[in-house]
Design a protein around this motif. Structure first.
Motif, short mmCIF file in Angstrom:
data_model
loop_
_atom_site.label_atom_id
_atom_site.label_comp_id
_atom_site.label_asym_id
_atom_site.label_seq_id
_atom_site.Cartn_x
_atom_site.Cartn_y
_atom_site.Cartn_z
N TYR A 76 -10.30 -11.07 -9.23
CA TYR A 76 -11.07 -11.13 -8.00
C TYR A 76 -10.61 -10.07 -7.00
O TYR A 76 -9.50 -9.57 -7.12
N PRO A 77 -11.42 -9.77 -5.98
CA PRO A 77 -10.91 -8.97 -4.86
C PRO A 77 -9.69 -9.66 -4.26
O PRO A 77 -9.59 -10.90 -4.29
N THR A 78 -8.75 -8.89 -3.71
CA THR A 78 -7.48 -9.47 -3.27
C THR A 78 -7.63 -10.50 -2.15
O THR A 78 -6.88 -11.45 -2.09
N GLU A 79 -8.62 -10.32 -1.28
CA GLU A 79 -8.77 -11.26 -0.16
C GLU A 79 -9.67 -12.44 -0.50
O GLU A 79 -9.96 -13.28 0.34
N TYR A 80 -10.14 -12.51 -1.75
CA TYR A 80 -11.00 -13.62 -2.13
C TYR A 80 -10.17 -14.90 -2.20
O TYR A 80 -9.08 -14.92 -2.78
N GLY A 81 -10.68 -15.95 -1.58
CA GLY A 81 -9.94 -17.21 -1.55
C GLY A 81 -10.21 -18.05 -2.78
O GLY A 81 -11.30 -18.56 -2.94
N ALA A 82 -9.24 -18.13 -3.66
CA ALA A 82 -9.41 -18.96 -4.85
C ALA A 82 -8.14 -19.75 -5.09
O ALA A 82 -7.04 -19.27 -4.83
N ARG A 108 -7.90 -6.58 -8.86
CA ARG A 108 -9.28 -6.15 -8.63
C ARG A 108 -9.93 -5.69 -9.93
O ARG A 108 -11.15 -5.72 -10.06
N ILE A 145 0.82 -1.22 0.00
CA ILE A 145 0.00 0.00 0.00
C ILE A 145 0.86 1.28 0.00
O ILE A 145 0.40 2.35 -0.38
N CYS A 188 -2.27 -5.78 -6.72
CA CYS A 188 -3.61 -5.63 -6.15
C CYS A 188 -4.53 -4.78 -7.03
O CYS A 188 -5.71 -5.10 -7.19
N LYS A 215 -3.59 5.75 0.23
CA LYS A 215 -4.95 5.42 0.61
C LYS A 215 -5.56 4.32 -0.24
O LYS A 215 -6.57 3.73 0.11
N SER A 216 -4.99 4.06 -1.40
CA SER A 216 -5.53 3.00 -2.26
C SER A 216 -4.39 2.35 -3.04
O SER A 216 -3.29 2.91 -3.13
N PHE A 217 -4.67 1.18 -3.61
CA PHE A 217 -3.64 0.49 -4.40
C PHE A 217 -3.33 1.27 -5.68
O PHE A 217 -2.22 1.23 -6.19
#
Lengths: 335, 148
Positions: free
Chosen positions: A150-156, A146, A46, A142, A50-52
């Motif tokens: 997928y969203p970064t914390e999505y478990g795949a 996105r 980060i 990141c 404030k954002s990626f």
């Protein structure tokens, strides 16, 4: 001046020179085998922003600053800024141009942007259109994930042929005079489509574009692969590199001796990045970080880009790909 | 002419041979163990609700699912869930914890776009289709069961 060899290849006769370059990387790239060569490695993703997206902007801004500083120039001496990235509307490049304050042209070649930028920079300098051009590319794992997946914390669970988008940025100052490695020739690639639809299999999609550009380059310059110390593709990863070797074998071009891929070089096996790295910063970081510090005379950098959008692959369209090649003569390596 | 540069079918055939194969036995075993482990944990929690909080076995499912969803969301927010899922695959995706992860990860990801345009609308980016088709399927099954 620029002279044309065949349909796709340009030769720079005025020796446009990379007088400065900056390489900035994220934590995983810093821990990788190339990590020690980078100018700056950030410890987190980060970067205190404030954002990626803002973090990626900081990566590119820092790389540009370093490049201009190393070329011993000031921002006022930059005639043109050419930059591209992976985000929609190449937003990182746009904001970086705002910060630099130089005349700006944005480019989009996906991960081929590094070579595309160098090629255009060389062209401007060699034609007398500019004295100093800054080229830059960036990618951030990141912000790219996105947008494309997928969203970064999505478990795949990712397939073993998937690649990891490199977090980093690199910038080059291409000047008409000064010391450094020189741009020798460039081959502009054609868009290819061999029917790959899987957005996880970018290496497989891009391999034909890389192979085609390499063959055109060799054909139009009358050179052999052995004329280069190294031929390196941008971010094909394991699968893509094997495909290039297979295509080359059937074409009767021997790439077995000196062909590598930046996507395979940037991470170690222990980092478990499946097929390797990808992203605009992949070819730029490995070329400027690792390769520029080797004792080569001449290398051919073939940056590869997958030109799809999330919309087109959701609509089941194939992934169009392109590759641009730049040959670089090393300072002190003779001609 | 090099067929690998001109013919899509020939290229696809060679590409398919070069693709590394997913380690199916390992993936299946891991998803079985982790998925089963999550279910055992769920059963454990359900028993707690039955034995210590006086829920009837029929009603204990509701607080159990709520607790599992909370745990899935918490592990997502702590940045742990995606690491477990990378190894467990379907083991974490199939139970209700996977559903929680898909919503919480999206909510976290789009927080920076604001609560209305970000969290509120993007939260269902992955789970939305599950809800839509779940409701449609439930409606059809309900209709069939009413007619029989």
């Amino acid at each position: 001046m620029v002279s044309k060899l065949g349909k796709q290849t340009l030769m720079f006769t005025g020796k446009p020179t990379i007088t400065g370059y900056g390489t900035v990387a994220g934590p995983k790239e810093g821990q990788g085998p190339v990590g020690s060569y980078f100018d700056k490695v950030f410890p987190d993703m980060i970067l205190g922003e404030k954002s990626f997206e803002k973090a990626e902007r900081k990566l590119m801004g820092t790389a540009v600053e370093l490049a201009v500083e190393k070329a011993a120039l000031t921002n006022e001496q930059i005639d043109l800024f050419i930059a591209g990235d992976l985000l929609n509307q190449i937003i990182t490049a746009n904001f970086s141009a705002l910060r630099l304050g130089a005349p700006f042209m944005g480019i989009y070649g996906a991960c081929s942007s590094f070579a595309q930028g160098l090629l255009l920079g060389g062209l401007f300098v060699d034609s007398g259109g500019a004295q100093n051009v800054v080229t830059a590319t960036s990618s951030h794992n990141c912000s790219a994930e996105r947008q494309y997946r997928y969203p970064t914390e999505y478990g795949a669970q990712l397939p073993p042929w998937s690649q990891h988008t490199v977090t980093g940025a690199a910038a080059c100052v291409v000047s008409a005079t000064g010391a450094g490695n020189t741009l020798e020739m460039a081959t502009i690639g054609k868009v290819q489509d061999l029917g790959v639809k899987d957005p996880f299999n970018m290496g497989g999609a891009m391999a034909p574009a890389a192979a085609d550009t390499i063959f055109k380059h060799l054909e139009e310059t009358g050179r052999q692969p052995g004329d280069y110390d190294l031929i390196v593709t941008g971010d094909l990863g394991k699968v893509g590199r094997e495909m290039v070797l297979e295509i080359a074998q059937r074409q009767g071009v021997d790439l077995s001796q000196n062909y590598r891929d930046c996507g395979e070089l940037i991470y170690s096996k222990e980092q478990q990045m499946n097929a390797g790295g990808s992203g605009c910063a992949c070819s730029a970081l490995v070329t400027l970080g690792l390769l520029f510090n080797q004792n080569y005379k001449r290398i051919l950098v073939v940056a590869t880009g997958a030109l799809h959008s999330p919309t087109t692959y959701q609509q089941q369209e194939n992934i169009p790909t392109v590759a641009h090649a730049v040959s670089i003569n090393f300072a002190g390596g003779g001609n | 002419m090099n067929k690998l540069l001109s013919d899509q079918n020939s290229y696809q055939n060679v590409l398919n041979q070069k693709m590394p194969k997913p380690n199916l036995p390992r993936n299946l075993a891991l998803s079985f163990v982790v998925g089963g482990g999550i279910c055992v944990l769920g059963q454990f929690i359900q028993n707690i609700y039955i034995n210590y909080f006086n829920f009837s076995p029929d009603r204990a499912g509701d607080p159990t699912i709520t607790t599992m969803i909370f745990l899935g969301g918490l592990l997502t927010a702590l940045g742990v869930f995606d690491r477990i899922a990378r190894f467990a695959g379907a083991g974490t995706a199939v139970p209700v914890t996977g559903f929680a992860n898909s919503m919480v990860s999206a909510a976290l990801e789009f927080k920076r776009e604001g609560y209305v345009l970000g969290v509120g609308s993007k939260m269902f980016i992955l789970a939305g289709s599950v809800i839509v088709f779940g409701v449609v399927a439930a409606f059809i099954i309900g209709l069939i069961s009413a007619l029989i």
